[in-house]
Design a protein around this motif. Structure first.
Motif, PDB file in Angstrom:
ATOM      1  N   PHE A 145       0.830  -1.211   0.000  1.00 23.05           N
ATOM      2  CA  PHE A 145       0.000   0.000   0.000  1.00 23.05           C
ATOM      3  C   PHE A 145       0.861   1.256   0.000  1.00 23.05           C
ATOM      4  N   ALA A 146       1.973   1.211   0.724  1.00 23.45           N
ATOM      5  CA  ALA A 146       2.862   2.376   0.783  1.00 23.45           C
ATOM      6  C   ALA A 146       3.437   2.696  -0.596  1.00 23.45           C
ATOM      7  N   ILE A 147       3.837   1.658  -1.319  1.00 22.38           N
ATOM      8  CA  ILE A 147       4.401   1.867  -2.654  1.00 22.38           C
ATOM      9  C   ILE A 147       3.348   2.456  -3.589  1.00 22.38           C
ATOM     10  N   GLU A 148       2.167   1.867  -3.576  1.00 17.95           N
ATOM     11  CA  GLU A 148       1.110   2.324  -4.481  1.00 17.95           C
ATOM     12  C   GLU A 148       0.632   3.731  -4.126  1.00 17.95           C
ATOM     13  N   LEU A 149       0.384   3.973  -2.843  1.00 14.96           N
ATOM     14  CA  LEU A 149      -0.111   5.288  -2.436  1.00 14.96           C
ATOM     15  C   LEU A 149       0.931   6.368  -2.662  1.00 14.96           C
ATOM     16  N   GLY A 150       2.206   6.008  -2.524  1.00 14.50           N
ATOM     17  CA  GLY A 150       3.272   6.988  -2.689  1.00 14.50           C
ATOM     18  C   GLY A 150       3.356   7.578  -4.079  1.00 14.50           C
ATOM     19  N   ARG A 151       2.772   6.898  -5.051  1.00 19.05           N
ATOM     20  CA  ARG A 151       2.806   7.416  -6.426  1.00 19.05           C
ATOM     21  C   ARG A 151       1.913   8.637  -6.597  1.00 19.05           C
ATOM     22  N   THR A 152       0.885   8.742  -5.779  1.00 19.49           N
ATOM     23  CA  THR A 152      -0.079   9.846  -5.915  1.00 19.49           C
ATOM     24  C   THR A 152      -0.130  10.756  -4.694  1.00 19.49           C
ATOM     25  N   HIS A 153       0.272  10.223  -3.533  1.00 17.95           N
ATOM     26  CA  HIS A 153       0.219  10.970  -2.276  1.00 17.95           C
ATOM     27  C   HIS A 153       1.641  11.087  -1.733  1.00 17.95           C
ATOM     28  N   LYS A 154       2.351  12.104  -2.182  1.00 15.80           N
ATOM     29  CA  LYS A 154       3.776  12.210  -1.892  1.00 15.80           C
ATOM     30  C   LYS A 154       4.084  12.440  -0.412  1.00 15.80           C
ATOM     31  N   GLN A 155       3.115  12.948   0.345  1.00 17.99           N
ATOM     32  CA  GLN A 155       3.352  13.220   1.758  1.00 17.99           C
ATOM     33  C   GLN A 155       2.721  12.170   2.674  1.00 17.99           C
ATOM     34  N   ALA A 156       2.197  11.111   2.094  1.00 16.06           N
ATOM     35  CA  ALA A 156       1.496  10.101   2.885  1.00 16.06           C
ATOM     36  C   ALA A 156       2.473   9.115   3.522  1.00 16.06           C
TER      37      ALA A 156
END
Length: 246
Positions: free
Chosen positions: A173-184
């Motif tokens: 989830f971290a890898i996938e979310l990091g593509r669109t949510h740079k501060q997540a």
């Protein structure tokens, strides 16, 4: 160990999945006490009667209930989501296996569902809601025994496997979310041994001084969360802020 960072902006709104448990309830009270709006979720829909706390109902066996809760937040989503659910001993008293000879397919499936699949379904519905223009955190309670590299004594097969699966999902989830949510930040957290119903059958074996009250454990967890940065996303940390090996 998480390095000391400049203080992170406090979360404005938090959603707790598992607010009726010992750690979950303590997190609700601490967050509300510091001025955070708290969405407190449980199967019963009960929550601490405090200013700023709004209860909601969900059931890990009912994905529609998770989806409905998340959908109701679409216009004003939380920037902190905590999944504090988990099981070590099932409701019928079935505890962790001490030998592979005790393995039971139904028990394994139930533990995996509650400890890994359930939190994954929460992530499915809430991660798309997280803000993209500022810091946000999704964290799930895991356990040190889910670390493959740290496993020295074996046993507790279903519980270990379910937490290892959760840790892998957090990484994904971290890898996938990091593509669109740079501060997540997406993280797994080990709270230590806490005086709750989950640990109660095994507290006799806990070394003196290592059993934490829920309020203390919750404070440690919030301290860790406050120090996480996007560079920490996808990893597991214990209550002291130390990284746990995969």
């Amino acid at each position: 160990m998480i390095e000391m960072q400049a203080p992170q902006a406090p979360c404005r709104k938090a959603a707790i999945f598992g607010a009726s448990g010992g750690i979950g309830a303590a997190l609700v009270e601490l967050l509300a006490g510091r001025g955070t709006q708290v969405l407190a979720g449980s199967r019963s829909g009960k929550a601490p009667d405090m200013a700023g706390v709004t209860p909601f109902t969900f059931d890990l066996d009912d994905e529609a209930s998770i989806a409905a809760a998340a959908a109701s937040w679409a216009d004003d989503p939380p920037d902190l989501v905590l999944v504090t659910t988990g099981v070590l001993t099932l409701a019928d008293g079935t505890g962790p296996e001490r030998s592979f000879k005790q393995l039971d397919a139904d028990v394994m499936a139930r533990v995996l569902h509650l400890n890994a699949i359930g939190p994954a379904l929460v992530a499915k519905h809430v991660l798309p809601l997280l803000p993209r223009d500022r810091r946000s955190v999704f964290a799930a309670l895991s356990a040190r025994v889910g670390s493959i590299g740290d496993n020295r004594i074996g046993g507790w097969h279903s519980y270990r496997a379910s937490k290892a699966a959760l840790n892998m999902l957090v990484r994904n989830f971290a890898i996938e979310l990091g593509r669109t949510h740079k501060q997540a930040v997406v993280a797994a957290l080990h709270p230590g041994t806490v005086d709750t119903g989950l640990s109660e059958p095994f507290q006799a074996n806990v070394p003196e001084g290592q059993l934490q009250l829920p309020a203390r454990a919750a404070q440690h967890l919030l301290d860790v969360i406050d120090g996480l940065t996007p560079e920490d996303s996808g990893q597991q940390f214990d209550w002291k802020g130390e990284r746990i090996a995969p």
